[in-house]
Design an enzyme around this catalytic site. Structure first.
Site, PDB file in Angstrom:
ATOM      1  N   GLY A  59       1.020  -1.659  -0.275  1.00  0.00           N
ATOM      2  CA  GLY A  59      -0.206  -0.384   0.260  1.00  0.00           C
ATOM      3  C   GLY A  59       1.154   1.492   0.163  1.00  0.00           C
ATOM      4  O   GLY A  59       1.876   0.962   0.678  1.00  0.00           O
ATOM      5  N   GLN A  64       2.966   9.988   0.910  1.00  0.00           N
ATOM      6  CA  GLN A  64       4.042   9.447   1.307  1.00  0.00           C
ATOM      7  C   GLN A  64       5.583   9.285   0.376  1.00  0.00           C
ATOM      8  O   GLN A  64       6.647   9.447   1.121  1.00  0.00           O
ATOM      9  CB  GLN A  64       4.162   7.907   1.916  1.00  0.00           C
ATOM     10  CG  GLN A  64       3.177   7.755   2.377  1.00  0.00           C
ATOM     11  CD  GLN A  64       3.380   5.694   2.676  1.00  0.00           C
ATOM     12  OE1 GLN A  64       1.942   5.260   2.247  1.00  0.00           O
ATOM     13  NE2 GLN A  64       4.423   5.006   3.246  1.00  0.00           N
ATOM     14  N   CYS A 107       5.678  -0.231   7.745  1.00  0.00           N
ATOM     15  CA  CYS A 107       5.588   1.384   6.700  1.00  0.00           C
ATOM     16  C   CYS A 107       6.459   1.368   5.774  1.00  0.00           C
ATOM     17  O   CYS A 107       7.590   1.858   6.748  1.00  0.00           O
ATOM     18  CB  CYS A 107       4.316   2.090   7.605  1.00  0.00           C
ATOM     19  SG  CYS A 107       4.439   3.850   6.244  1.00  0.00           S
ATOM     20  N   LEU A 108       6.245   2.073   4.281  1.00  0.00           N
ATOM     21  CA  LEU A 108       7.002   2.236   3.526  1.00  0.00           C
ATOM     22  C   LEU A 108       7.983   3.716   4.084  1.00  0.00           C
ATOM     23  O   LEU A 108       8.971   3.619   3.657  1.00  0.00           O
ATOM     24  CB  LEU A 108       7.037   2.356   2.717  1.00  0.00           C
ATOM     25  CG  LEU A 108       6.297   1.427   1.804  1.00  0.00           C
ATOM     26  CD1 LEU A 108       5.472   0.563   0.283  1.00  0.00           C
ATOM     27  CD2 LEU A 108       7.666   0.129   1.219  1.00  0.00           C
ATOM     28  N   HIS A 149      -4.492   2.109   7.847  1.00  0.00           N
ATOM     29  CA  HIS A 149      -3.059   2.226   7.604  1.00  0.00           C
ATOM     30  C   HIS A 149      -3.038   3.101   6.601  1.00  0.00           C
ATOM     31  O   HIS A 149      -2.470   4.733   6.406  1.00  0.00           O
ATOM     32  CB  HIS A 149      -2.764   1.218   7.257  1.00  0.00           C
ATOM     33  CG  HIS A 149      -0.655   1.606   7.268  1.00  0.00           C
ATOM     34  ND1 HIS A 149      -0.214   0.961   8.127  1.00  0.00           N
ATOM     35  CD2 HIS A 149      -0.001   2.149   6.208  1.00  0.00           C
ATOM     36  CE1 HIS A 149       1.209   1.492   8.054  1.00  0.00           C
ATOM     37  NE2 HIS A 149       1.060   2.172   7.121  1.00  0.00           N
ATOM     38  N   GLU A 150      -3.355   3.313   5.244  1.00  0.00           N
ATOM     39  CA  GLU A 150      -3.291   4.194   4.421  1.00  0.00           C
ATOM     40  C   GLU A 150      -4.062   5.484   4.666  1.00  0.00           C
ATOM     41  O   GLU A 150      -3.680   6.806   4.252  1.00  0.00           O
ATOM     42  CB  GLU A 150      -3.474   4.041   2.865  1.00  0.00           C
ATOM     43  CG  GLU A 150      -2.895   2.546   2.428  1.00  0.00           C
ATOM     44  CD  GLU A 150      -0.970   2.827   2.466  1.00  0.00           C
ATOM     45  OE1 GLU A 150      -0.656   4.493   2.251  1.00  0.00           O
ATOM     46  OE2 GLU A 150      -0.110   1.382   3.643  1.00  0.00           O
ATOM     47  N   HIS A 153      -3.109   8.078   6.606  1.00  0.00           N
ATOM     48  CA  HIS A 153      -1.599   8.743   6.071  1.00  0.00           C
ATOM     49  C   HIS A 153      -2.175   9.878   4.599  1.00  0.00           C
ATOM     50  O   HIS A 153      -1.732  10.903   5.249  1.00  0.00           O
ATOM     51  CB  HIS A 153      -1.218   7.853   4.867  1.00  0.00           C
ATOM     52  CG  HIS A 153       0.482   6.954   5.276  1.00  0.00           C
ATOM     53  ND1 HIS A 153       1.377   7.179   5.886  1.00  0.00           N
ATOM     54  CD2 HIS A 153       0.371   5.866   5.202  1.00  0.00           C
ATOM     55  CE1 HIS A 153       2.494   7.186   5.980  1.00  0.00           C
ATOM     56  NE2 HIS A 153       1.493   5.127   6.020  1.00  0.00           N
TER      57      HIS A 153
END
Length: 187
Positions: A59, A64, A107-108, A149-150, A153
Site C-alpha cells: 500500500g 508518502q 510502513c514504507l 493504514h493508508e 496517511h
C-alpha cells in the site's frame, strides 16, 4: 480497470517517486481532496504503483511520496500478476465493524519497524476509482487493515501513532534510527 493505470509488478532500479520517511513534515500534513480524476491523476497513480512495487509495499498513500492529494494504491497480492491493484481517490470510511483485531503493521515510510496495531476487522469505504466513478467496498482482514493504514496517511497519521506497547515502539524506532519524539499518540 482501464489499462492506463496498470503497471508491471516489478522492482525498478529508479522508481519514479521518492519515498519520504518518518520525521519528514510532509507526512504530517493532511492531503487535499482530488477535484477531478483526469490523466494527470492517472499518471500519479501509475507512478505510485511503480514506486510501491519497487519498495516491496502492499500500500502507498500520496503523502508518502510528497504529493498532497487523497490518493491511495493497494495491492495485497503483489506476487500475483493477475491480481488487480486497488486505487482509492478521496476515500472515506463509512462504517467500522464492531470487531477489532490486533495485527502487525509496517510502513514504507518507517522501514524495518513492524509493530502490532488494533484496527477494525471490517470496514465499508467509499471512494472514486481511477476512472472517476464512485464506488463502495466492504473489506475485511488484511485489505481492511491496509485501507485503514493508508487513509491514516491522508490525515497525517502514521501507524506508530496507534501502537499501544510503548516499550516495544521505542525500542524498534531506536533500533532503526527513528526518533520517538516524531510519534503523535492517538488516545
Amino acid at each position: 480497470m482501464p489499462s492506463s493505470v496498470l503497471v508491471e509488478k516489478k522492482k525498478l532500479e529508479n522508481p519514479p517517486l521518492q519515498m519520504h520517511h518518518m520525521g519528514d513534515r510532509v507526512l504530517r500534513q493532511p492531503a487535499k481532496r482530488v477535484a477531478k480524476v483526469d490523466d494527470e491523476i492517472r499518471t500519479i497513480v501509475r507512478q505510485m504503483l511503480q514506486t510501491m512495487y519497487s519498495e516491496d509495499g502492499i500500500g502507498l498513500a500520496a503523502p508518502q511520496v510528497g504529493i498532497h492529494k487523497q490518493i491511495v494504491v493497494i495491492d495485497i497480492d503483489p506476487d500475483k500478476p493477475e491480481a488487480v491493484p486497488l486505487v482509492l481517490i478521496n476515500p472515506v470510511i463509512k462504517k467500522f465493524g464492531k470487531e477489532t483485531c490486533s495485527g502487525q503493521e509496517g510502513c514504507l515510510s518507517i522501514p524495518g519497524v513492524y509493530l502490532d496495531v488494533e484496527r477494525s476487522e471490517m470496514i465499508e469505504v467509499s471512494f472514486k476509482d481511477e476512472t472517476g466513478r464512485m464506488r463502495t467496498l466492504q473489506a475485511d482482514g488484511l485489505l481492511s487493515r491496509a485501507i485503514q493504514h493508508e487513509i491514516d496517511h491522508l490525515n497525517g497519521v502514521l501507524f506508530v501513532d496507534r501502537v499501544e506497547n510503548q516499550i516495544a515502539l521505542n525500542q524498534e524506532l531506536k533500533k532503526r534510527g527513528f526518533s520517538a519524539s516524531d510519534v503523535r499518540h492517538i488516545g
